[in-house]
Design an enzyme around this catalytic site. Structure first.
Site, short mmCIF file in Angstrom:
data_model
loop_
_atom_site.label_atom_id
_atom_site.label_comp_id
_atom_site.label_asym_id
_atom_site.label_seq_id
_atom_site.Cartn_x
_atom_site.Cartn_y
_atom_site.Cartn_z
N LYS A 1 0.75 -1.26 0.03
CA LYS A 1 -0.06 -0.13 -0.06
C LYS A 1 0.89 1.40 -0.08
O LYS A 1 1.94 1.30 0.78
CB LYS A 1 -0.94 -0.04 1.27
CG LYS A 1 -2.14 1.11 1.21
CD LYS A 1 -2.73 0.85 2.37
CE LYS A 1 -3.91 1.94 2.40
NZ LYS A 1 -4.86 1.86 3.82
N SER B 1 -9.82 1.66 2.82
CA SER B 1 -8.92 2.35 1.86
C SER B 1 -7.87 1.68 1.23
O SER B 1 -7.25 1.92 0.19
CB SER B 1 -8.04 3.56 2.71
OG SER B 1 -7.43 2.99 3.74
N SER C 1 -9.90 -0.66 7.15
CA SER C 1 -9.27 -0.37 5.77
C SER C 1 -8.64 -1.67 5.17
O SER C 1 -8.21 -1.69 3.69
CB SER C 1 -8.30 0.75 5.73
OG SER C 1 -9.11 1.89 5.72
#
Lengths: 478, 482
Positions: free
Chosen positions: B80, B155, B179
């Site tokens: 990420k 996210s 997330s």
């Protein structure tokens, strides 16, 4: 003016003398090439996290203990949010809600009157970087070497009523910090700076007046001037029937005035909240006890001990302990020479005179206690006279020479040669018959005069004890 | 060979046994990623050359007998884009950090590299990890591999979609309120949010420091567990990292839930759940009961406060965490700024997206001196009350069970004009709870809805109860996914 009294509280920022910064391993050393003492953490780069330097906590606790504070078992860091380029995270990690130390006091003495000044709290925080404006016309530069240097802020209660009290408090505090070894307290380098909260009120009035806060004061003299100025400004306003605005003011020492920096209406909202990157500090009682046990002897204790152990007058003890460095020199010299009063005299008189003459700060004194002790020994043994000893001490003070070697090399030793001295004594007796007559008629002064003449002819290097003895016996024989 | 269908552990074992070379698989994956990316946009930065170079290195070391204790050596993965990678752009999917190149690795990256991971790139996300759809990325949204009209969740949308599409064999995400788990659920993959303090946050660009944890997203429970084993552990450079013995979670991979006590929030009985999700949920409960666990419904008094408490506290923390992005030392600086004030105002106005600005405003509001007691301080106290209630629960139960989300992946722009609805939606209440109390939680795939979109089940454990959730997830996976 006489109708009013000043009410003053202080916020004292002290830079701690830890080797590394508060939340990273960077050096705290003063100066150096800009941005040479920083890392991603103290520059607030993304993804960085703080780790508390335990020594900072220890120094804060030591200061708290020395000022009679309670040490909070469960304390916390908070973020103080504001934007300024010298503040890399745009928040300062500080303590608002649960500072490490609270509710202490220091006793001060002004004109023989003792007074207790309350300490509201002591908290830990980080210093910011420095803006540099004079390198370029268009841009300012930032040096983050100071960013993350540990500070403690000592907040007093509004217990002081004069500049004398303020200065007495600051001097006392400075000395404690110096004795603890937690800060070098250099006002010029900004490692010891005080903000002054001041209000005035009519004498006898209970409630406090509106206060202003003055920043940017960096000497004791300036503090005195700033207090006088600000008190007068406030009294003048009140006398004119005007009110005082609660505001932050900047002291301009060059012009001797304080200027409004920002009013309460424009006061910043720092949006303090607990720093979630730092877990609460749980201070172990045993650790506090350990710090307490390790606390060095502070001034008051030293004064008592000097009077008791070294039989020094209180006057001497107070002067010798007026600086930790002075006390250190004294104690180390006494440990060798075993003549406390003599050591005390050399420090109080000659050392302090030379400090003044040479403009040397006490912490920069370089001579070794061994050499002072040797010098005292030479005098005691009658091997050199005091005048020469003083001259040699200047060399010790400046260059830390070994007095024994110096005396030998320069043949400054006292003359002990009996035959030579008898000759001179007889010469003087012959040359000053009037004095001899006076002596015989019982005038003691005449003896001193004759002694003086002998010493003069010997250029001060005659052994005075021996000369005294020889002169008396020669006079008796007349 | 169709690598994309393999699990990380299968692939690693074939690499270790010289059946497959890490270089070949990396080449194949890069080719495959480039084919998929037009459709999915999982990556912000694809490390084609660096990835391949790294593959050669790792393959060489494997041949020399290195990485003996690394069960995932040689396996391509991705990270990420809020996790710092030295010399590799790390953007947080924000214009603010569009060109930001970190000078150091996050702790988890060092750990992965030590374990022979091949990092193929940086994955898309909601800007600064705020959002549940990955739509707020400055670089544009990632699409759900199951249906590209739908969001991948967020996210960590890029992290979940990349694994689901087979672009990488596993990934790292970060989880502040769900997330990792919600996008895992939407993309049909397995994600773990570890106990707070288990994985170092050093080098994770902080959203809400007291909620954030990095965790794995993988194709199944065993892979996710193997990744967690690599990245877990105390780090003295993260003051919130917890110093304790972290033994291997792999030992929990047993199909044995006998005697486990599982609690289900009573409110799930009548919450507006998609009917296929309800079906799956009932089936899961039955599976656990059949396998010898007890499942009971539990009432939580404080659950209505979870969402407001979460938004107050996380917004407050992020408002300060994002303050350092001021245009002074790094990151975006408005070219129009003519003085200090303009550097701040313009750089932040132009550098942050709407969601980030909204949260900064919210956070600044709840921390202002007039509102601190009413909002922030109260929320802190309520967090304590909520924690107490759930700690009590976990003294009686091993697992809190429920669907990860009450619906499946939604369409793009579903919440475009209703941010309040997005925040208030009770859908994420029981993902948020794990972050509020610091518990470990996991989402595993459980079937599909009528549109073929994946459904996920969530298992929350007591603090440091990773083994409980891994064991119960593994057991469920055996029954349902396979």
């Amino acid at each position: 003016m006489y109708k009013y009294e000043k009410v003053i509280g202080l916020e004292v920022h002290v830079e701690l003398s830890t080797k590394s910064k508060i939340f990273c391993g960077c050096s705290t050393e003063f100066g150096g090439r800009p941005n040479s003492k920083c890392c991603p953490i103290c520059m607030g780069m993304p993804g960085t996290l703080p780790v508390l330097n335990r020594r900072v906590l220890e120094y804060a606790i030591a200061t708290g203990l020395a000022t009679g504070c309670t040490i909070r078992e469960y304390s916390r860091f908070d973020r103080k949010n504001y934007f300024y380029p010298d503040l890399p995270k745009s928040y300062q990690t500080s303590q608002l809600y649960l500072p490490i130390c609270y509710e202490g006091s220091l006793e001060i003495e002004v004109d023989g009157i003792k007074k207790k000044i309350g300490i509201h709290e002591i908290h830990m925080e980080e210093d910011a970087g420095k803006l540099i404006h004079d390198q370029d016309d268009e841009f300012s530069f930032i040096d983050y070497n100071r960013s993350g240097v540990p500070l403690i802020e000592i907040v007093t209660k509004p217990d002081m009523n004069s500049k004398e009290e303020v200065i007495a408090f600051l001097e006392k505090l400075q000395l404690i910090l110096e004795y603890l070894g937690v800060s070098d307290c250099k006002m010029q380098e900004g490692s010891f700076r005080a903000d002054i909260n001041l209000s005035v009120r009519k004498k006898g009035q209970k409630e406090l007046g509106t206060r202003t806060e003055m920043k940017n004061i960096n000497s004791f003299k300036a503090i005195g001037r700033a207090i006088d100025y600000e008190a007068k400004r406030q009294i003048d306003l009140l006398e004119k029937g005007e009110s005082i605005e609660q505001e932050t003011r900047r002291w301009d020492d060059a012009n001797g005035i304080s200027l409004s920096l920002r009013s309460k209406i424009n006061a910043k909202d720092y949006r303090y909240f607990p720093d979630p990157d730092l877990p609460p500090l749980v201070v172990d009682k045993d650790w506090v006890d350990e710090i307490r046990k390790r606390q060095p002897e502070l001034r008051e204790e030293k004064i008592q001990r000097y009077m008791k152990e070294f039989k020094l007058p209180e006057y001497d003890a107070k002067i010798l302990t007026s600086s930790k460095y002075l006390a250190d020199i004294f104690e180390k010299t006494v440990a060798i020479s075993k003549n406390p009063k003599e050591v005390s005299n050399w420090i109080m008189i000659e050392t302090m005179r030379l400090m003044r003459d040479r403009q040397v700060q006490v912490e920069n004194i370089t001579f070794s206690p061994e050499n002072l002790a040797r010098l005292i020994e030479l005098v005691e043994a009658g091997k050199i006279n005091r005048t020469i000893a003083k001259e040699i001490f200047e060399l010790i003070f400046d260059e830390d020479i070994d007095p024994e070697v110096y005396v030998k090399e320069h043949q400054l030793g006292v003359v002990d040669d009996r035959d030579l001295l008898i000759k001179v004594v007889q010469e003087v007796i012959r040359d000053f018959p009037d004095s001899v007559t006076d002596y015989k008629s019982g005038k003691d002064k005449a003896f001193k005069h004759l002694m003086g003449q002998i010493m003069k002819r010997m250029k001060g290097k005659a052994n005075p004890v021996l000369v005294n003895e020889l002169l008396r016996s020669e006079l008796e024989e007349l | 060979m169709d690598y994309a269908k393999m699990t990380a552990l299968e692939l690693a074992s074939k690499i270790r046994n010289n059946e497959i070379s890490a270089v070949e698989v990396t080449k194949a994956q890069i080719k495959y990623i480039k084919e998929q990316e037009d459709r999915l946009s999982c990556f912000i930065t694809l490390l084609e050359d660096e990835g391949l170079k790294r593959a050669y290195e790792v393959q060489e070391r494997i041949a020399k007998g290195d990485y003996k204790d690394s069960p995932l050596a040689g396996v391509p993965m991705a990270v990420k884009d809020n996790i710092l990678t030295k010399n590799i752009r790390t953007t947080c999917a924000s214009r603010m950090l569009e060109t930001y190149i970190p000078s150091y690795n996050a702790r988890v990256i060092d750990k992965l590299e030590d374990a022979g991971a091949i990092i193929l790139g940086k994955l898309n996300m909601d800007e600064f990890a705020m959002g549940n759809s990955s739509e707020s990325s400055y670089f544009g949204p990632t699409r759900n591999p199951f249906n590209t009209d739908h969001v991948p969740g967020g996210s960590s949308g890029g992290s979940a979609a990349a694994v689901a599409a087979g672009e990488v064999f596993y990934s790292l995400g970060s989880d502040t309120g769900g997330s990792i788990r919600q996008p895992s659920s939407y993309c049909g993959v397995t994600g773990i949010k570890p106990t707070y303090g288990t994985v170092s946050r050093n080098g994770l660009i902080g959203f809400a420091s007291s909620f954030d944890q990095i965790g794995p997203i993988a194709k199944n429970v065993s892979d996710a567990t193997a990744v967690l084993d690599i990245i877990k552990g105390y780090d003295s450079k993260d003051s919130t990292s917890i110093a304790r013995e972290y033994d291997s979670y792999t030992s929990a991979l047993t199909d044995d839930v006998r005697g486990m006590k599982i609690g289900v929030p009573k409110e799930f009985l009548d919450s507006p759940m998609n009917s296929q999700i309800r079906e799956q949920f009932d089936k899961v409960i039955k599976v656990y009961r059949d396998k010898g666990a007890t499942v009971e419904y539990v009432d939580f008094q404080t659950s209505d406060y979870i969402i407001p408490t979460y938004y107050i506290l996380t917004s407050a923390e992020v408002s300060a965490n994002l303050s350092r992005f001021d245009g002074i030392r790094y990151g975006y600086r408005s070219p129009d700024a003519k003085n200090l004030e303009e550097i701040y105002f313009k750089s932040r106005a132009e550098g942050f997206g709407d969601e980030a600005k909204l949260r900064i405003l919210l956070g600044s509001y709840v921390l202002s001196s007039d509102n601190y007691d009413t909002y922030y301080d109260k929320a802190l106290r309520i967090r304590r009350l909520i924690s107490n209630e759930f700690d009590d629960f976990f003294s009686n139960y091993d697992i809190l069970l429920g669907p990860t989300s009450l619906f499946t992946a939604f369409n793009f722009n579903a919440f475009l004009n209703s941010p309040v609805e997005k925040y208030a939606d009770s859908d994420n209440k029981y993902t948020i709870i794990a972050n509020l109390i610091g518990s470990p939680a996991m989402s595993i795939p459980c079937g599909y809805d009528e549109k073929g979109l994946p459904i996920g089940m969530q298992l929350i454990g007591r603090k440091f109860g990773e083994k409980d959730i891994i064991r119960s997830a593994y057991s469920l996976e055996k029954e349902i996914t396979s």
